[in-house]
Design an enzyme around this catalytic site. Structure first.
Site, PDB file in Angstrom:
ATOM      1  N   LYS A 246      -8.792   5.347  -2.385  1.00 65.30           N
ATOM      2  CA  LYS A 246      -9.172   4.096  -3.039  1.00 65.30           C
ATOM      3  C   LYS A 246      -8.680   2.955  -2.143  1.00 65.30           C
ATOM      4  O   LYS A 246      -7.579   3.037  -1.576  1.00 65.30           O
ATOM      5  CB  LYS A 246      -8.461   4.065  -4.393  1.00 65.30           C
ATOM      6  CG  LYS A 246      -8.813   2.935  -5.311  1.00 65.30           C
ATOM      7  CD  LYS A 246      -8.069   3.139  -6.639  1.00 65.30           C
ATOM      8  CE  LYS A 246      -8.513   2.135  -7.693  1.00 65.30           C
ATOM      9  NZ  LYS A 246      -7.932   2.443  -9.008  1.00 65.30           N
TER      10      LYS A 246
ATOM     11  N   SER B  41      -7.966   4.825 -14.768  1.00 69.39           N
ATOM     12  CA  SER B  41      -8.774   4.628 -13.568  1.00 69.39           C
ATOM     13  C   SER B  41      -9.052   5.872 -12.728  1.00 69.39           C
ATOM     14  O   SER B  41      -9.946   5.857 -11.888  1.00 69.39           O
ATOM     15  CB  SER B  41      -8.141   3.556 -12.680  1.00 69.39           C
ATOM     16  OG  SER B  41      -8.321   2.302 -13.279  1.00 69.39           O
TER      17      SER B  41
ATOM     18  N   SER C 231     -11.311   2.408 -12.560  1.00 71.20           N
ATOM     19  CA  SER C 231     -11.603   1.634 -11.373  1.00 71.20           C
ATOM     20  C   SER C 231     -11.745   2.470 -10.092  1.00 71.20           C
ATOM     21  O   SER C 231     -12.285   1.988  -9.109  1.00 71.20           O
ATOM     22  CB  SER C 231     -10.526   0.579 -11.155  1.00 71.20           C
ATOM     23  OG  SER C 231      -9.270   1.186 -10.959  1.00 71.20           O
TER      24      SER C 231
END
Lengths: 473, 447
Positions: A78, A177, A153
């Site tokens: 990420k 997330s 996310s």
């Protein structure tokens, strides 16, 4: 045969036997990224292919029989993680030109285990969102239905694993997330206990809730990655000194007699009946593997959204204070409306005259929730729960309905509030062929137990093997 | 009947002191902002506030503030924590300062001054900020930031508004500095900013019971003399305003040493809201009784207590010894010196004077024995030549035959008379003891 479909131990065996090479893996990875990322938008930045092949070459040359399981495998992170020299944007224009001047602990650990970082994945900027729509680098799309969101996310990382672009990815879970996009993309994702993995070099969303975790195809793969990335870190005062379990050897333990708790609050009014059906089906399957079902209750779970958002937004309003034009050359206006909204709400919750009613009250309620979870785990070993109340939404559907958007997080956020580990695994599909996951929530530092149950489940029920027909080749 | 109202000073001090730990408060960077040859050389992701960086508390700094707390007899909070204090300033890397809000390490205590007791509200630990430099770079006005100081451990000592005069303010601050230096936890170099003073100053009418409803904050004063001047100036300035029936504006002021005046820096728009909350990167800190006791073992006897004890034990006079007590190593050395001197019946006050006048070195590497014998030789009086002495003594005895008779008859107190006569003849600086012994021998011999 697609190498990216194989498990980490399978690949490791083939690599050590020199039947395949890391160069093969890297090439396949780039082939798939080139083929599909234009549509899916999983990556914000990608390493130059030549450099990745050069790295793979060196690893191939230096491989020995004792090389670890991640040696020469391909992964992505990420874009909230610092890795020396890489562009690190957190999907925000504020950091669009920011290059990491140092490396996160998790990156360093994986690098020294021989894993090859090939790129950084898209996310809701600063982790602010659950759909990867709040990115200044464009929306990420669900490989199962490109009109729908991939969750967030850590959406980009979930897509990279689901569409077999990488062997595994590193996500970050503050309120769901990792689990939310894992569920929506039919992969496995582990939210670790708070303190289990170092946060050094992770761009903070909400410091007391942020956790660094692996995302992969299966529980088995997660165990291999976790084994390398977990542990205490002198640079992170909140990392736990607690000894690591042997996650890999624990996978194969018997699960007969395990008590699986079903809390009624996880099946609230707004849950999609299709999802409820899938969760109950998983419960039934687990009984077939020898587990017992126990009905339990977490009375204050329904306050989870308020508790979580008051704490998370208060903390993020503080964590975001360092980003300004003086240091990064981009004004505060370059933050997205969603992020600005969260900063304003958090600032309000911490302000004199309001902090007692909002932030401090939420902290007290947090203690209540921690306590309720503790009591529940006296009656069962793990909890089985849905990940989200709804199936993946159409792009634009939720982001324009902020309240409903927040409510989507109800089943995941309390796990962060209580600092517990939770494993999301694929569980089935809706009638319109959208993947649905479930989560297994455990006591703090019981990651080994969750992975054990997940592994046994996945040995018998193979939803996790499925990939979208559209991107099969 | 009209009563004429006089104004009284109401003043409290906030004192910041940089601890001299080897590394900074929340990272491993060297803590030496004054020694740094260039700006921004002692920096890392933590003290630059880079994305993803995390603070790790400096154990030594925490032990040291507790050491200070124990020395000042503060109650120590066995549960404490760090909080974030938010405000924007270019020298504040993270947009917040890690400080302590409602549970400081050290609770309330008092400190005595000659003008009365001053209550200390609290002592807490925080991190220092960077430093702004306003310079011309390539012909343009520029503001530069040096982060060498960012994250240096800083203690803040907050007093109540108990200070009644500028002199008392200085005495209080000097006393604190002395104790801090004595504990060996900070240099308190005021010129370099290692110790910074802030005075909250207001006036009230003599017969007012409540505190004034305004205060003027004079910030960043870097000498005791300037503080005294700043307070004096403020008293006059505020008096003028008050006597016109007006109220001074609540504001922050600076002090200009050139003019000796304070000047307005910024006016406060109501109460500041720092949005304090516990730093989620740092777990709360718990101490056991044993841990506190262990730190207590490192707390030396304080200068004022040492003084009292020495007055009692060695008969050392108050004022002179004050300047000797600098650190506990030295105290140990002096203690040995004084007890040895006592055994040898050497006057301790003369010894102290000799040290103060640098006639003997209070050098910790020299042995106490050596120092003392040096003192004895320096102080032994001029020894007269025996033949010369014999001649003078004979002369005196011839001059006073009646007294010689009387002495021999048993009036031994006359010895002082004889010694006096001899001393008159030989002048100052002679060893009276030598003369006395010689005389006694002589007088008794001829018996």
């Amino acid at each position: 045969m697609m190498l990216m479909d194989l498990s980490i131990p399978e690949l490791s065996k083939l690599l050590v036997a020199r039947k395949i090479s890391s160069v093969d893996l890297v090439k396949e990875s780039y082939k798939r990224i080139t083929a599909w990322d234009g549509q899916l938008n999983s990556f914000i930045s990608l390493k130059d292919k030549k450099i990745a092949i050069r790295e793979a070459n060196i690893l191939d040359k230096n491989r020995t029989k004792n090389s670890g399981a991640l040696y020469g495998l391909v992964f992505s992170m990420k874009d909230a993680y610092l890795a020396l020299g890489t562009k690190t944007t957190c999907a925000s224009n504020m950091l669009k030109n920011f290059k990491s001047p140092y490396s996160s602990t998790v990156y360093q650990k994986l690098k020294s285990a021989g894993a090859i970082l090939i790129g950084k994945n898209n996310l809701d900027s600063w982790g602010h969102g659950g759909s990867t729509e709040n990115s200044d680098f464009g929306v990420s799309k669900n490989p199962w239905d490109q009109k729908r969101v991939a969750g967030g996310s850590s959406g980009g990382s979930a897509i990279a694993v689901a569409s077999r672009m990488v062997n595994f990815a590193i996500g970050e879970d503050t309120g769901g997330s990792i689990r939310n996009p894992s569920s929506m993309c039919n992969i496995s994702g582990l939210k670790v206990s708070y303190g289990r993995v170092s946060r050094w070099g992770t761009i903070a969303y909400a410091s007391s809730l942020d956790t660094v975790g692996p995302m992969a195809k299966s529980s088995e793969d997660l165990a291999y990655v976790l084994q390398e990335m977990a542990g205490a870190d002198k640079k992170d005062a909140s990392s736990a000194q607690k000894k690591l379990d042997d996650y890999i050897s624990n996978l194969k333990k018997r699960i007969k007699g395990k008590k699986i708790g079903l809390a009624k609050e996880f099946f609230s009014k707004n849950i999609d009946p299709e999802i409820e059906k899938i969760v109950r089906k998983v419960a039934e399957r687990l009984t077939r593997l020898g587990a017992e079902i126990v009905n339990v209750s977490i009375p204050h779970l329904n306050y989870g959204i308020s508790i979580y958002y008051l704490i998370a937004l208060s903390e993020t309003s503080s964590n975001m204070a360092r980003y300004d034009g003086v240091r990064y050359g981009n004004k505060r206006e370059s933050l997205s409306p969603e992020t600005i909204k969260r900063i304003i709400l958090g600032t309000y919750a911490l302000s004199a005259g309001y902090a007692d009613k909002l932030y401090k009250k939420a902290q007290k309620a947090r203690t209540v929730l921690i306590d309720e979870y503790r009591r529940v785990f006296k009656k069962c070993d793990v909890l089985l729960a849905p990940v989200t109340p709804s199936k993946p939404a159409k792009i634009g559907e939720l982001i324009n309905d902020p309240v409903k958007n927040f409510l989507e997080d109800l089943y995941t956020v309390t796990v962060n509030v209580a600092g517990l580990p939770s494993l999301a695994i694929p569980a089935g599909f809706t009638k319109d062929n959208l993947p649905i996951g479930v989560q297994l929530i455990g006591e703090r530092f019981h990651e080994a137990e969750l992975l054990n149950i997940g592994y046994k489940y996945q040995q018998n029920f193979r939803d996790y093997k499925k990939i979208p027909t559209t991107i099969k080749n | 009947m009209k009563t004429k109202n006089k104004y009284k000073l109401v003043c409290g001090l906030e004192i910041h002191v940089e601890l001299k730990t080897a590394s900074k408060m929340f990272c491993g960077c060297k803590n030496d902002p004054f020694g740094a040859k260039k700006p921004n050389i002692y920096t890392c992701p933590v003290c630059l506030g880079l994305p993803g960086a995390l603070p790790v508390p400096n154990k030594k700094a925490i032990e040291w503030i507790i050491r200070l707390g124990l020395a000042l007899k503060c109650p120590i909070n066995t549960f404490s924590k760090f909080d974030r204090k938010h405000y924007f300033y270019p020298d504040l890397a993270k947009g917040y300062q890690i400080s302590q809000y409602d549970i400081p390490f050290c609770g309330p205590t008092t400190l005595k001054t000659t003008e009365g007791i001053i209550r200390i509200n609290r002592i807490h630990l925080e991190e220092d900020t960077g430093k702004l430099l306003h310079q011309t770079v390539d012909g343009e006005q520029a503001s530069l930031v040096d982060f060498n100081r960012s994250g240096v451990p800083l203690i803040e000592i907050v007093s109540e508004a108990d200070i009644k005069s500028s002199k008392q303010a200085v005495e209080y601050a000097k006393k604190l500095r002395r104790i801090i230096r004595f504990l060996g936890i900070a240099d308190c170099d005021m010129e370099k900013g290692g110790m910074r003073l802030e005075a909250n100053i207001s006036l009230k009418k003599d017969n007012d019971v409540s505190l004034p409803n305004y205060k003027v904050e004079v910030k960043n004063i870097n000498s005791f003399r300037y503080m005294q001047k700043a307070i004096e100036y403020e008293i006059q300035r505020q008096k003028k305003i008050l006597s016109k029936g007006k109220q001074p504006i609540q504001e922050t002021r600076g002090f200009n040493p050139q003019t000796g005046k304070t000047f307005s820096q910024r006016q406060k728009e109501g109460a500041k809201d720092y949005r304090y909350f516990p730093d989620p990167d740092l777990s709360p800190i718990f101490f056991t009784k044993e841990q506190i006791e262990e730190i207590a073992r490192d707390v030396p006897e304080l200068p004022s207590d040492i003084k009292k004890r020495w007055i009692k034990k060695y008969g050392i006079r108050d004022k002179c010894v004050d300047r000797l007590v600098k650190n506990s190593e030295q105290v140990k050395w002096l203690e040995k010196l004084f007890s040895l001197a006592a055994k040898k019946q050497i006057n301790p006050n003369k010894l102290v004077k000799a040290i103060l006048n640098k006639k003997i070195n209070c050098d910790l590497t020299t042995s106490v024995n050596k120092a003392l014998s040096l003192f004895v030789t320096q102080n032994s009086k001029k020894q007269l030549d025996i033949r010369l002495l014999e001649k003078i003594v004979n002369d005196v005895m011839l001059l006073y035959p009646a007294q010689v008779e009387a002495f021999r008859a048993g009036k031994t107190t006359l010895i002082n008379f004889f010694v006096g006569q001899v001393a008159k003849k030989v002048g100052k600086g002679v060893d009276i003891q030598q003369i006395r012994q010689f005389f006694e021998k002589k007088l008794l011999k001829k018996k």
